[in-house]
Design a protein around this motif. Structure first.
Motif, short mmCIF file in Angstrom:
data_model
loop_
_atom_site.label_atom_id
_atom_site.label_comp_id
_atom_site.label_asym_id
_atom_site.label_seq_id
_atom_site.Cartn_x
_atom_site.Cartn_y
_atom_site.Cartn_z
N ASN A 114 0.85 -1.20 0.00
CA ASN A 114 0.00 0.00 0.00
C ASN A 114 0.88 1.24 0.00
O ASN A 114 2.09 1.16 0.21
N SER A 115 0.26 2.37 -0.21
CA SER A 115 0.98 3.65 -0.17
C SER A 115 0.40 4.52 0.94
O SER A 115 0.28 5.72 0.78
N TRP A 116 0.03 3.90 2.04
CA TRP A 116 -0.53 4.64 3.16
C TRP A 116 0.50 5.60 3.73
O TRP A 116 1.70 5.31 3.76
N PRO A 117 0.04 6.74 4.23
CA PRO A 117 0.98 7.66 4.90
C PRO A 117 1.63 6.96 6.11
O PRO A 117 1.03 6.06 6.71
N LYS A 118 2.83 7.39 6.43
CA LYS A 118 3.58 6.75 7.52
C LYS A 118 2.80 6.76 8.83
O LYS A 118 2.83 5.80 9.59
N GLU A 119 2.08 7.85 9.12
CA GLU A 119 1.34 7.92 10.39
C GLU A 119 0.21 6.88 10.45
O GLU A 119 -0.15 6.42 11.53
N ILE A 120 -0.31 6.47 9.31
CA ILE A 120 -1.33 5.42 9.28
C ILE A 120 -0.64 4.06 9.47
O ILE A 120 -1.10 3.22 10.25
N GLN A 121 0.47 3.84 8.77
CA GLN A 121 1.19 2.56 8.86
C GLN A 121 1.71 2.29 10.27
O GLN A 121 1.76 1.15 10.70
#
Length: 169
Positions: A115-122
């Motif tokens: 995925n390309s989720w933002p780091k804060e989501i990951q």
């Protein structure tokens, strides 16, 4: 741990399926996983089982210890954790983490979904997506643990909706 199983439609009277093993999908909120691996034989399981877990409370050291517990208890499940949760204490021996954390338990091949989720989501310890191999198909799944404090407020609902929107992209 209590479990609830639902069968709908023709699944209430399934036909023979000898060539394909059954599939069990469920979710649990154990309020911390540490020292609870002995309860996993009580979960419904099959050759193909997927359980999403929320509120694991596992730091990286906790993940390592819990995986060793599963192995010691000869569990048929493998544990695939999300991001490790922050420590509750700064003590070097601290294994316990904050009241977040997610993961999957599976008895079948699995891998994270790119995925390309933002780091804060990951790294939020609240959202994880995997794909699971069942017979000749891949099944995609996500586990989400939303913020509990202030869940009735518009700000917290917006935060949860934002996180979940990443799964559906």
């Amino acid at each position: 741990m209590d479990s609830i199983l639902f069968r709908q439609g023709e699944a209430t009277n399934p036909g023979p399926c000898e060539d394909k093993p059954g599939l069990v999908i469920g979710s649990i909120n154990p309020t911390g996983l540490m020292h609870k691996s002995a309860f996993f034989p009580e979960l419904p399981a099959s050759e193909h089982a997927i359980w999403g877990a929320s509120e694991t409370h596992l730091t990286q050291q906790g993940v390592n210890k819990f995986k060793a517990e599963l192995k010691f208890n000869k569990s048929e499940f493998n544990f695939y954790p999300g991001a490790p949760v922050p420590h509750l204490s700064s003590a070097p021996s601290s294994l316990g983490g904050k009241q977040t954390g997610i993961g999957f338990f599976a008895t079948m091949p699995t891998k994270p979904i790119a995925n390309s989720w933002p780091k804060e989501i990951q790294t939020s310890c609240r959202l994880l997506s995997h794909t699971f191999r069942h017979c000749d198909q891949w099944i995609h799944g996500s586990v989400f643990y939303g913020p509990a404090k202030g869940a009735e407020t518009a700000a917290v609902r917006a935060e949860a909706d934002n996180m979940l929107s990443h799964v559906t992209q």
